[in-house]
Design an enzyme around this catalytic site. Structure first.
Site, PDB file in Angstrom:
ATOM      1  N   ARG A 103      79.694 -42.622  30.106  1.00 32.16           N
ATOM      2  CA  ARG A 103      80.152 -43.730  30.947  1.00 32.16           C
ATOM      3  C   ARG A 103      81.674 -43.791  30.956  1.00 32.16           C
ATOM      4  NH1 ARG A 103      78.126 -46.748  35.073  1.00 32.16           N
ATOM      5  NH2 ARG A 103      78.444 -48.976  34.853  1.00 32.16           N
ATOM      6  N   THR A 394      75.388 -43.336  43.494  1.00 33.23           N
ATOM      7  CA  THR A 394      74.709 -42.706  42.364  1.00 33.23           C
ATOM      8  C   THR A 394      73.690 -41.628  42.758  1.00 33.23           C
ATOM      9  OG1 THR A 394      75.000 -44.776  41.162  1.00 33.23           O
ATOM     10  CG2 THR A 394      73.461 -43.241  40.217  1.00 33.23           C
ATOM     11  N   ASP A 434      81.899 -52.604  37.812  1.00 35.23           N
ATOM     12  CA  ASP A 434      80.632 -52.992  37.162  1.00 35.23           C
ATOM     13  C   ASP A 434      80.873 -53.982  36.022  1.00 35.23           C
ATOM     14  OD1 ASP A 434      78.889 -51.665  38.779  1.00 35.23           O
ATOM     15  OD2 ASP A 434      78.468 -50.015  37.412  1.00 35.23           O
ATOM     16  N   SER A 458      76.010 -50.824  32.832  1.00 40.66           N
ATOM     17  CA  SER A 458      75.380 -50.038  33.892  1.00 40.66           C
ATOM     18  C   SER A 458      73.936 -50.479  34.092  1.00 40.66           C
ATOM     19  CB  SER A 458      75.403 -48.559  33.509  1.00 40.66           C
ATOM     20  OG  SER A 458      74.644 -47.793  34.413  1.00 40.66           O
ATOM     21  N   SER A 459      73.389 -50.087  35.247  1.00 39.31           N
ATOM     22  CA  SER A 459      71.962 -50.276  35.512  1.00 39.31           C
ATOM     23  C   SER A 459      71.199 -48.958  35.414  1.00 39.31           C
ATOM     24  CB  SER A 459      71.752 -50.813  36.927  1.00 39.31           C
ATOM     25  OG  SER A 459      72.439 -52.013  37.115  1.00 39.31           O
ATOM     26  N   GLY A 481      72.148 -49.108  42.206  1.00 37.37           N
ATOM     27  CA  GLY A 481      72.701 -50.279  41.536  1.00 37.37           C
ATOM     28  C   GLY A 481      71.649 -51.036  40.748  1.00 37.37           C
TER      29      GLY A 481
HETATM   30  N1  GLU Z   1      77.472 -48.013  39.014  1.00 34.22           N
HETATM   31  C1  GLU Z   1      76.116 -48.456  38.978  1.00 34.22           C
HETATM   32  C2  GLU Z   1      75.615 -48.505  37.569  1.00 34.22           C
HETATM   33  O1  GLU Z   1      76.071 -47.796  36.741  1.00 34.22           O
HETATM   34  C3  GLU Z   1      75.211 -47.644  39.803  1.00 34.22           C
HETATM   35  C4  GLU Z   1      75.600 -47.712  41.217  1.00 34.22           C
HETATM   36  C5  GLU Z   1      74.490 -47.462  42.152  1.00 34.22           C
HETATM   37  O2  GLU Z   1      73.538 -46.780  41.850  1.00 34.22           O
HETATM   38  O3  GLU Z   1      74.574 -47.969  43.255  1.00 34.22           O
HETATM   39  O4  GLU Z   1      74.759 -49.259  37.295  1.00 34.22           O
END
Ligand code: GLU
Length: 574
Positions: A103, A394, A434, A458-459, A481
């Site tokens: 990350r 992503t 984020d 993060s997700s 996201g």
């Molecule tokens: N930056 C997002 C995360 O780490 C993911 C972004 C996305 O998949 O749209 O959770």
């Protein structure tokens, strides 16, 4: 929100085992014509082919996954790449799971006011995204180097060859790539290098099918292939930091030392069970595994199999379980190197069973609050719900090699084309958005506030699933996201409870319910359940959702690739 993406136009079929012309699409395979020699599933067929090529050369799943990450930097630059970060989950044939956290980190000079305007209020989201303020120190090259040290077989430089060939010889601009470039023009064309890549001189996006080349990226990749991560984090540190700093208003900015100090981290996987399947994924700073395991664990006492995928009750329970899981995620999840995150307590079966008692088959919960999962006293009162904005971008990819090693890797630059800044032919992420923009709420510090050197929450949810007999049966993950843990949970309910293949489970429509309302995927069969869900008390909206999942599945004695029918994804056998 990106519009729904049109179906990918397939190039004439070239079987995965044949030579693939760089930049052209190999066959998208998902079915019985794949063998047990390994499999690659990715969001772009050229990237999946890069991974398959590495497997054919005798590479490990890790080698192939690194090649996919690099190739995606070239062919899907809107979503991920070496200018961003990711999470890598590895499963060995004996069931041992390891994870690497690549990350991005905030520059050392970043602090609580990083995303506050002169008036002390959070700045508008897009003001924060575009430019240098949103850029975290990229982690993907450090992640790749660590993964390669642990599980690589082929020489490091070999993993770069497919991506370098794509960047130098060219690839065909896809429908999705053209749509993203047009719809996110404020980022794709923010700098001259991005404009030159995607746009004609008159400012129109190049036609779908145009052969694009990216010699600057080919040179960058060549240098990292030859020089290793040092070529990125040392040789280019000064120039990269200066590029970011020049686009960052204010005195604090990224410095060369931030890149020189960056380290990917090996972390303990977070595992739990759902109906005797062992499910392992990425713990903090990702909220992926805790959220997936909570959504599933809270549903365990309900007979989801008997309810089935047509049942309004099943989707109601899925919605309610999300609400509980997201309340916990919002409050507790952040970088555990900086704040105390009760990750294990959040997925403890007793805790989830207690939370599950709040769910009812015939009523919507009037309100939802985070639970108290054995919160250590030190943390009580030290976290508050933040205000992180929605995301989309992503890429997830899954690889299995002939030896049965598997990798589930999600890579991101956060939003489409990240910060809009381009350096050395690749887009730099906007991952720092984020973080919660507000450092505190009602005087209580937000767990996911900006701090120097910290990783934003993060997700992303790269996941491994083991059958009750211990065998790895699924490597899965998604982009999109905050919808990511829900996409993964939905696919696992489809796979485990409803007996679907990974492909069919990914194709199931999505219901997203992280807060006070339910969103049904536009154009899906779920929309017919709207009256029933409203009768249970749910405020319902119907919207397009940014969905894109990829998986590799063990079924009937072979590895089968699965990709999202909403995407341009592909599965390619070696
Ligand atoms: N930056 C997002 C995360 O780490 C993911 C972004 C996305 O998949 O749209 O959770």
């Amino acid at each position: 929100m990106m519009p729904r993406l049109s179906a990918f136009v397939l190039a004439p079929l070239l079987l995965g085992a044949c030579t693939t012309i760089p930049g052209e699409s190999p066959a998208r395979t998902a079915g019985p014509d794949t063998l047990a020699t390994g499999m690659v599933s990715a969001a772009d067929p050229r990237a999946a082919a890069a991974g398959a090529q590495i497997l054919r050369q005798g590479g490990s799943a890790t080698d192939a996954a690194i090649a996919v990450m690099l190739a995606l930097t070239v062919v899907e630059p809107q979503s991920s790449g070496i200018g961003g970060g990711g999470f890598y989950v590895h499963a060995a044939p004996d069931g041992t799971v390891e994870t690497i956290d690549g990350r991005e980190t905030a520059p050392a000079e970043a602090g609580p006011g990083w995303f506050l305007g002169p008036d002390g209020a959070p700045m508008p989201f897009m003001d924060a995204v575009i430019g240098g303020r949103s850029v975290g120190v990229p982690g993907n090259i450090a992640l790749a180097a660590l993964a390669h040290r642990d599980h690589g077989v082929l020489p490091w430089a070999d993993l770069f060859a497919p991506a370098i060939a794509l960047a130098r010889e060219g690839w065909s601009l896809s429908q999705r790539g053209a749509e993203f470039a047009a719809n996110a023009r404020n980022r794709s064309a923010h700098e001259a290098a991005g404009r030159a890549l995607f746009f004609d001189a008159d400012g129109t996006v190049r036609p779908v099918g145009t052969r694009l080349t990216n010699p600057a990226l080919a040179d960058t990749l060549q240098a990292i292939a030859a020089g290793g991560p040092r070529a990125f984090y040392r040789d280019r540190a000064e120039a990269l930091a200066q590029h970011v700093a020049a686009a960052t208003p204010g005195e604090a900015a990224m410095r060369a030392a931030d890149l020189q100090d960056y380290a990917a981290a090996e972390r303990e996987p977070l595992c739990g069970t759902y109906r005797r399947y062992r499910i392992c994924g990425m713990g903090p700073p990702s909220s992926g595994a805790t959220t997936v395991l909570a959504i599933l664990g809270q549903l365990e006492r309900f007979d989801m199999a008997a309810l089935g995928p047509q049942s309004a009750t099943a989707w109601h329970l899925f919605a309610e379980s999300q609400r509980l899981a997201y309340a916990d995620r919002e409050l507790y999840l952040a970088d555990s190197d900086f704040v105390s995150v009760p990750a294990a307590a959040l997925v403890d079966p007793d805790y989830l069973a207690t939370r599950s008692q709040l769910l009812s088959v015939d009523n919507r919960m009037a309100s939802v609050a985070a639970g108290r999962p054995g919160v250590p006293q030190a943390c009580a009162g030290c976290a508050a719900d933040g205000d992180e904005p929605p995301e989309n971008g992503t890429s997830h990819f899954a690889v299995v090699d002939a030896g049965g090693n598997a990798v589930s890797y999600t890579s991101t630059i956060e939003g489409p084309f990240g910060s809009g800044l381009m350096f050395g032919g690749f887009y730099l992420n906007n991952e720092l958005t984020d973080f919660s923009f507000s450092p505190q709420r009602d005087g209580v510090p937000v767990a996911n506030r900006v701090e120097g050197g910290k990783r934003p929450r993060s997700s992303m949810a790269p996941t491994m699933v083991f059958a009750p007999d211990g065998r790895l049966v699924l490597a899965i993950g998604a982009a999109g996201g905050a919808t990511i843990p829900v996409q993964v949970s939905k696919a696992l309910i489809g796979y485990i409870d409803w007996g679907l293949s990974a492909q069919d489970a990914i194709a199931l429509p999505l219901l997203f319910s992280p807060g006070d309302g339910v969103t049904l995927e536009q154009g899906s069969t779920l929309v017919t359940l709207r009256p029933a869900l409203e009768a249970l008390g749910h405020p319902v909206a119907v919207r397009d959702l940014p969905l894109k999942a990829n998986a590799v599945e063990w079924r009937d004695g072979r590895w089968i690739g699965a990709f999202d029918p909403r995407s341009e994804g592909a599965a390619v056998a070696p």
